[in-house]
Motif scaffolding. Structure first.
Motif, PDB file in Angstrom:
ATOM      1  N   LEU A 197      27.547   0.391 -14.646  1.00 39.28           N
ATOM      2  CA  LEU A 197      28.719  -0.661 -14.486  1.00 39.28           C
ATOM      3  C   LEU A 197      29.820  -0.060 -15.168  1.00 39.28           C
ATOM      4  CD1 LEU A 197      28.872  -4.577 -15.095  1.00 39.28           C
ATOM      5  CD2 LEU A 197      30.044  -3.043 -16.460  1.00 39.28           C
ATOM      6  N   HIS A 198      31.081  -0.189 -14.486  1.00 41.94           N
ATOM      7  CA  HIS A 198      32.200   0.276 -15.102  1.00 41.94           C
ATOM      8  C   HIS A 198      33.433  -0.779 -15.113  1.00 41.94           C
ATOM      9  CE1 HIS A 198      30.919   4.648 -15.595  1.00 41.94           C
ATOM     10  NE2 HIS A 198      30.193   4.218 -14.477  1.00 41.94           N
ATOM     11  N   ALA A 199      33.785  -1.096 -16.357  1.00 36.98           N
ATOM     12  CA  ALA A 199      34.921  -1.919 -16.285  1.00 36.98           C
ATOM     13  C   ALA A 199      35.985  -1.658 -17.357  1.00 36.98           C
ATOM     14  CB  ALA A 199      34.301  -3.428 -16.679  1.00 36.98           C
ATOM     15  N   GLN A 200      37.308  -2.011 -17.205  1.00 37.76           N
ATOM     16  CA  GLN A 200      38.255  -1.580 -18.112  1.00 37.76           C
ATOM     17  C   GLN A 200      39.384  -2.727 -18.344  1.00 37.76           C
ATOM     18  OE1 GLN A 200      40.325   2.000 -17.434  1.00 37.76           O
ATOM     19  NE2 GLN A 200      41.158   2.241 -19.577  1.00 37.76           N
ATOM     20  N   LEU A 201      39.523  -3.152 -19.659  1.00 41.54           N
ATOM     21  CA  LEU A 201      40.378  -4.181 -20.066  1.00 41.54           C
ATOM     22  C   LEU A 201      41.749  -3.598 -20.523  1.00 41.54           C
ATOM     23  CD1 LEU A 201      40.880  -7.189 -20.459  1.00 41.54           C
ATOM     24  CD2 LEU A 201      39.731  -7.069 -22.646  1.00 41.54           C
ATOM     25  N   PRO A 202      42.645  -3.598 -19.608  1.00 38.77           N
ATOM     26  CA  PRO A 202      44.003  -2.753 -20.107  1.00 38.77           C
ATOM     27  C   PRO A 202      44.770  -3.738 -21.412  1.00 38.77           C
ATOM     28  CG  PRO A 202      44.377  -3.653 -18.125  1.00 38.77           C
ATOM     29  CD  PRO A 202      42.931  -3.768 -18.342  1.00 38.77           C
ATOM     30  N   GLY A 203      45.460  -3.239 -22.147  1.00 39.98           N
ATOM     31  CA  GLY A 203      46.297  -4.130 -22.945  1.00 39.98           C
ATOM     32  C   GLY A 203      46.786  -3.223 -24.121  1.00 39.98           C
ATOM     33  N   GLU A 204      47.060  -3.926 -25.158  1.00 38.30           N
ATOM     34  CA  GLU A 204      47.436  -3.235 -26.468  1.00 38.30           C
ATOM     35  C   GLU A 204      46.515  -2.211 -26.676  1.00 38.30           C
ATOM     36  OE1 GLU A 204      48.427  -4.763 -30.729  1.00 38.30           O
ATOM     37  OE2 GLU A 204      49.757  -5.762 -29.074  1.00 38.30           O
ATOM     38  N   GLU A 205      45.348  -2.836 -26.620  1.00 40.55           N
ATOM     39  CA  GLU A 205      44.150  -1.960 -27.107  1.00 40.55           C
ATOM     40  C   GLU A 205      43.390  -1.749 -25.652  1.00 40.55           C
ATOM     41  OE1 GLU A 205      41.414  -1.960 -30.777  1.00 40.55           O
ATOM     42  OE2 GLU A 205      40.985  -3.665 -29.754  1.00 40.55           O
ATOM     43  N   ASN A 206      43.088  -0.712 -24.991  1.00 39.53           N
ATOM     44  CA  ASN A 206      42.276  -0.546 -23.896  1.00 39.53           C
ATOM     45  C   ASN A 206      40.945  -0.525 -24.238  1.00 39.53           C
ATOM     46  OD1 ASN A 206      44.812  -0.402 -22.153  1.00 39.53           O
ATOM     47  ND2 ASN A 206      44.760   1.786 -22.959  1.00 39.53           N
ATOM     48  N   LEU A 207      40.169  -1.261 -23.590  1.00 38.53           N
ATOM     49  CA  LEU A 207      38.650  -1.511 -23.662  1.00 38.53           C
ATOM     50  C   LEU A 207      37.929  -1.011 -22.433  1.00 38.53           C
ATOM     51  CD1 LEU A 207      38.551  -5.090 -25.547  1.00 38.53           C
ATOM     52  CD2 LEU A 207      38.892  -2.710 -26.498  1.00 38.53           C
TER      53      LEU A 207
ATOM     54  N   THR B 234      21.820 -11.543 -15.656  1.00 39.40           N
ATOM     55  CA  THR B 234      23.240 -11.866 -16.386  1.00 39.40           C
ATOM     56  C   THR B 234      23.379 -10.676 -17.298  1.00 39.40           C
ATOM     57  OG1 THR B 234      22.898 -14.087 -16.325  1.00 39.40           O
ATOM     58  CG2 THR B 234      24.629 -13.198 -17.743  1.00 39.40           C
ATOM     59  N   VAL B 235      24.655 -10.140 -16.994  1.00 41.17           N
ATOM     60  CA  VAL B 235      25.452  -8.957 -17.958  1.00 41.17           C
ATOM     61  C   VAL B 235      26.377  -9.503 -18.605  1.00 41.17           C
ATOM     62  CG1 VAL B 235      26.277  -6.852 -17.956  1.00 41.17           C
ATOM     63  CG2 VAL B 235      24.424  -7.226 -16.326  1.00 41.17           C
ATOM     64  N   GLU B 236      26.364  -9.632 -20.039  1.00 40.90           N
ATOM     65  CA  GLU B 236      27.687  -9.834 -21.045  1.00 40.90           C
ATOM     66  C   GLU B 236      28.276  -8.601 -21.230  1.00 40.90           C
ATOM     67  OE1 GLU B 236      26.769 -12.416 -23.978  1.00 40.90           O
ATOM     68  OE2 GLU B 236      26.119 -13.892 -22.643  1.00 40.90           O
ATOM     69  N   LEU B 237      29.671  -8.561 -21.053  1.00 41.45           N
ATOM     70  CA  LEU B 237      30.525  -7.663 -21.798  1.00 41.45           C
ATOM     71  C   LEU B 237      31.262  -8.167 -22.917  1.00 41.45           C
ATOM     72  CD1 LEU B 237      32.643  -6.809 -18.324  1.00 41.45           C
ATOM     73  CD2 LEU B 237      30.521  -5.687 -19.312  1.00 41.45           C
ATOM     74  N   THR B 238      30.585  -7.514 -24.234  1.00 49.36           N
ATOM     75  CA  THR B 238      31.053  -7.905 -25.412  1.00 49.36           C
ATOM     76  C   THR B 238      31.564  -6.953 -26.240  1.00 49.36           C
ATOM     77  OG1 THR B 238      28.852  -7.480 -26.278  1.00 49.36           O
ATOM     78  CG2 THR B 238      29.208  -9.642 -25.167  1.00 49.36           C
ATOM     79  N   SER B 239      32.163  -7.229 -27.344  1.00 49.80           N
ATOM     80  CA  SER B 239      32.888  -6.177 -28.201  1.00 49.80           C
ATOM     81  C   SER B 239      31.539  -5.453 -28.758  1.00 49.80           C
ATOM     82  CB  SER B 239      33.296  -6.753 -29.236  1.00 49.80           C
ATOM     83  OG  SER B 239      32.607  -7.676 -30.091  1.00 49.80           O
ATOM     84  N   HIS B 240      30.310  -5.743 -28.543  1.00 46.53           N
ATOM     85  CA  HIS B 240      29.231  -4.817 -29.163  1.00 46.53           C
ATOM     86  C   HIS B 240      28.698  -3.870 -28.031  1.00 46.53           C
ATOM     87  CE1 HIS B 240      28.650  -7.492 -32.676  1.00 46.53           C
ATOM     88  NE2 HIS B 240      28.652  -8.483 -31.645  1.00 46.53           N
ATOM     89  N   ASN B 241      29.093  -4.100 -26.946  1.00 47.57           N
ATOM     90  CA  ASN B 241      28.607  -2.924 -25.866  1.00 47.57           C
ATOM     91  C   ASN B 241      29.874  -2.292 -25.220  1.00 47.57           C
ATOM     92  OD1 ASN B 241      29.441  -5.081 -24.064  1.00 47.57           O
ATOM     93  ND2 ASN B 241      27.492  -5.456 -23.202  1.00 47.57           N
ATOM     94  N   ILE B 242      30.950  -2.015 -25.959  1.00 45.96           N
ATOM     95  CA  ILE B 242      32.078  -1.427 -25.410  1.00 45.96           C
ATOM     96  C   ILE B 242      31.814   0.094 -25.509  1.00 45.96           C
ATOM     97  CG2 ILE B 242      34.417  -0.790 -25.977  1.00 45.96           C
ATOM     98  CD1 ILE B 242      35.027  -3.890 -26.688  1.00 45.96           C
ATOM     99  N   TYR B 243      32.017   0.874 -24.499  1.00 46.29           N
ATOM    100  CA  TYR B 243      31.969   2.321 -24.619  1.00 46.29           C
ATOM    101  C   TYR B 243      33.067   2.667 -25.330  1.00 46.29           C
ATOM    102  CZ  TYR B 243      31.335   7.118 -22.976  1.00 46.29           C
ATOM    103  OH  TYR B 243      31.228   8.310 -23.087  1.00 46.29           O
ATOM    104  N   THR B 244      34.514   2.513 -25.050  1.00 42.79           N
ATOM    105  CA  THR B 244      35.527   3.322 -25.825  1.00 42.79           C
ATOM    106  C   THR B 244      36.801   2.086 -26.107  1.00 42.79           C
ATOM    107  OG1 THR B 244      36.645   3.882 -23.712  1.00 42.79           O
ATOM    108  CG2 THR B 244      35.472   5.531 -24.967  1.00 42.79           C
ATOM    109  N   ARG B 245      37.359   2.248 -27.103  1.00 48.08           N
ATOM    110  CA  ARG B 245      38.412   1.323 -27.363  1.00 48.08           C
ATOM    111  C   ARG B 245      39.536   2.192 -27.744  1.00 48.08           C
ATOM    112  NH1 ARG B 245      37.870  -4.172 -30.619  1.00 48.08           N
ATOM    113  NH2 ARG B 245      35.554  -3.672 -30.097  1.00 48.08           N
ATOM    114  N   THR B 246      40.619   2.333 -27.051  1.00 45.94           N
ATOM    115  CA  THR B 246      41.601   3.136 -27.286  1.00 45.94           C
ATOM    116  C   THR B 246      43.046   2.165 -27.602  1.00 45.94           C
ATOM    117  OG1 THR B 246      41.942   3.399 -24.901  1.00 45.94           O
ATOM    118  CG2 THR B 246      40.728   5.010 -26.342  1.00 45.94           C
TER     119      THR B 246
END
Length: 168
Positions: free
Chosen positions: A129-139, A153-165
């Motif tokens: 799974l690949h997902a990106q949340l753009p914004g002031e902080e890209n997740l 069910t798959v939850e996208l949370t702050s605990h399983n973020i690959y990168t935070r820029t």
């Protein structure tokens, strides 16, 4: 000419038959205790799973959660891209290289709704799974999923973020 007694011949034939039966029985006992994983994998490979993807908002920018593309690949597309560009193949395009690696399965794309949820139907097996949340902080999320069963069910949370820029 050597002659043997009848009881000796009968005993020899009986012992030979017992030896063959014991070998067959021991082989059968070993075979029956082996795991039947291959049969289960074949059965599960044809099954379809409803995969529900849920975003548990890691930040307070909920308005941006409306337009998140989620891509599911049957292979690790990042690793495939790295392999292709580090070990060039003469005359082979990247799309052909990826199609060969996917073995007939196609990538799946979806978008999260206003509640940060989506559902897709995928075949059982391993997906990335690949997902990106753009914004002031890209997740960015890059998750390996082992899909099985009827619903998962798959939850996208702050605990399983690959990168935070951060964007400047």
């Amino acid at each position: 000419m050597k002659t043997t007694s009848i009881p000796y011949t009968v005993l020899t034939v009986f012992l030979r038959a017992a030896l063959v039966a014991a070998l067959f029985a021991s082989g059968w006992l070993i075979y029956s205790k082996l795991p039947h994983q291959a049969a289960k994998d074949t059965l599960n490979a044809n099954a379809e799973t409803t995969l529900q993807i849920v975003l548990r908002s890691p930040t307070d920018n909920g308005a941006e959660a409306l337009d998140i593309a989620v891509d599911l690949y049957p292979i690790d597309i990042i690793a495939a891209r790295h392999e292709y560009f580090t070990e060039r193949r003469a005359g082979k395009r990247f799309d052909d290289f990826v199609s060969e690696r996917m073995k007939g399965r196609a990538p799946i794309s979806a978008k999260l709704d206003k509640q940060g949820q989506t559902s897709v139907v995928v075949s059982a097996g391993t997906w990335w799974l690949h997902a990106q949340l753009p914004g002031e902080e890209n997740l960015e999320w890059r998750l390996r999923l082992d899909v099985s069963g009827r619903k998962q069910t798959v939850e996208l949370t702050s605990h399983n973020i690959y990168t935070r820029t951060r964007s400047f």
